[in-house]
Scaffold this motif. Sequence first.
Motif, PDB file in Angstrom:
ATOM      1  N   GLY A 126      15.563  67.764  44.742  1.00  0.00           N
ATOM      2  CA  GLY A 126      14.577  68.476  45.579  1.00  0.00           C
ATOM      3  C   GLY A 126      13.447  69.028  44.717  1.00  0.00           C
ATOM      4  O   GLY A 126      12.267  68.928  45.073  1.00  0.00           O
ATOM      5  N   LEU A 127      13.824  69.581  43.577  1.00  0.00           N
ATOM      6  CA  LEU A 127      12.793  70.162  42.694  1.00  0.00           C
ATOM      7  C   LEU A 127      11.860  69.070  42.188  1.00  0.00           C
ATOM      8  O   LEU A 127      10.641  69.253  42.159  1.00  0.00           O
ATOM      9  N   SER A 128      12.453  67.936  41.785  1.00  0.00           N
ATOM     10  CA  SER A 128      11.598  66.886  41.227  1.00  0.00           C
ATOM     11  C   SER A 128      10.664  66.340  42.319  1.00  0.00           C
ATOM     12  O   SER A 128       9.514  66.026  42.045  1.00  0.00           O
ATOM     13  N   ILE A 162      12.235  68.176  34.800  1.00  0.00           N
ATOM     14  CA  ILE A 162      12.792  69.435  35.326  1.00  0.00           C
ATOM     15  C   ILE A 162      13.793  69.991  34.308  1.00  0.00           C
ATOM     16  O   ILE A 162      13.762  71.174  33.950  1.00  0.00           O
ATOM     17  N   TRP A 163      14.653  69.107  33.823  1.00  0.00           N
ATOM     18  CA  TRP A 163      15.682  69.535  32.875  1.00  0.00           C
ATOM     19  C   TRP A 163      15.049  70.132  31.609  1.00  0.00           C
ATOM     20  O   TRP A 163      15.465  71.165  31.094  1.00  0.00           O
ATOM     21  N   LYS A 164      13.952  69.491  31.155  1.00  0.00           N
ATOM     22  CA  LYS A 164      13.270  69.981  29.943  1.00  0.00           C
ATOM     23  C   LYS A 164      12.701  71.387  30.190  1.00  0.00           C
ATOM     24  O   LYS A 164      12.832  72.286  29.358  1.00  0.00           O
ATOM     25  N   HIS A 165      12.119  71.600  31.359  1.00  0.00           N
ATOM     26  CA  HIS A 165      11.556  72.933  31.671  1.00  0.00           C
ATOM     27  C   HIS A 165      12.670  73.986  31.774  1.00  0.00           C
ATOM     28  O   HIS A 165      12.506  75.117  31.328  1.00  0.00           O
ATOM     29  N   ILE A 166      13.797  73.585  32.362  1.00  0.00           N
ATOM     30  CA  ILE A 166      14.932  74.526  32.474  1.00  0.00           C
ATOM     31  C   ILE A 166      15.391  74.940  31.071  1.00  0.00           C
ATOM     32  O   ILE A 166      15.629  76.103  30.782  1.00  0.00           O
ATOM     33  N   HIS A 167      15.446  73.954  30.197  1.00  0.00           N
ATOM     34  CA  HIS A 167      15.851  74.175  28.815  1.00  0.00           C
ATOM     35  C   HIS A 167      14.900  75.180  28.139  1.00  0.00           C
ATOM     36  O   HIS A 167      15.334  76.133  27.495  1.00  0.00           O
ATOM     37  N   ASN A 168      13.582  74.974  28.339  1.00  0.00           N
ATOM     38  CA  ASN A 168      12.586  75.874  27.735  1.00  0.00           C
ATOM     39  C   ASN A 168      12.701  77.287  28.301  1.00  0.00           C
ATOM     40  O   ASN A 168      12.581  78.268  27.575  1.00  0.00           O
TER      41      ASN A 168
END
Length: 328
Positions: free
Chosen positions: A23-25, A35-41
């Motif tokens: 949904g987010l993507s 999305i995963w990269k932003h969550i990581h940051n």
Amino acid sequence: MSTKTKLLDLMKKQDGQWLSGEGLSRQLAVSRAAIWKHIHNLRDEGYIIDSSTRKGYLLRESADRLAADEIGSGWTSGIFGAEKIIHHDVTDSTNRRAMALAAGGAPEGTLVVAETQTGGRGRRGRVWFSPAGDNIYASVILRPTIPPGQAPRITLMAAVALAEALRKQTELPARIKWPNDILISGKKIAGILTEISTDMDRVDYVVIGLGVNVNTRAADLPSDIARLATSVRIAGGRRVSRAALLRSILESIDACYAQFQVEGFSPIMDRWRRHNNVIGQRVTVDMLGTRHTGVVENVDDDGVLILRTDDGGLKRIFSGDVTRLRPE
Ligand code: BTN
């Protein structure tokens, strides 16, 4: 707005509910890997985010940061706004950064904030204690249309705004010690360092530097300032959100500045006098090399301290360090 900010906004609005990666993507029109990269940051910045292959992502706790995302993405208050916030994890001095930006034409309302400063500057060449992540180190650019001689009014205005925001947000009895220290029960909780650049007959820009001790604990204060300094946490007994406090300080500066421009300085000075803790008090004033003792009769509309000295004379003092002889 950056994708990271939009992602954070969506998670905050979700209020404890899970958001699927798919949904987010779709909503943000980026890949699931992005999305995963932003969550990581975001996790690196201190946000606590749960993830589950089945349910997606859940924001458990926001980070205690002074970045625009925490002050409020999309937030504006008169001259201030999230778009004009420049955040540093580490910088030498937010005042120094803001002076450089102002010299390069940065607009009024630009705010430079930092989690820590390696060369925090205090008044009279002192160092400002700037440990990471606990306090507020912020510098605001203003471009008031006033003659250079009236520049001290901006500092007095900032002291009023800061004292009132602290009172409103923390309910602590903040008082102003001339010219611009903010005290709680006689101990310094915040300081203001104003730097200016002038043309011949008018101010070009002013940088108001604000250092507020927020979540520093007594044990963290260096021994040379422990006797004289306090923090919101020490005085109030609990941690507070630095971002919420900074937002309130900026709103307070904005309201004072608007009043200053429309009604002039007199109402601001009345408020300054209401919050001050020196008028009528017996004090010593240390000015580089000389010391005067007497009773403070007033602080005039230009911020000049009027001291009735022990020999009966009246002294007009433009800058110095005041010590009350009968402490609060
Ligand atoms: C004082 O001596 O009371 C004034 C202290 C001002 C400190 C603040 S922290 C943010 C800004 N950047 C600086 O280098 N100094 C001011």
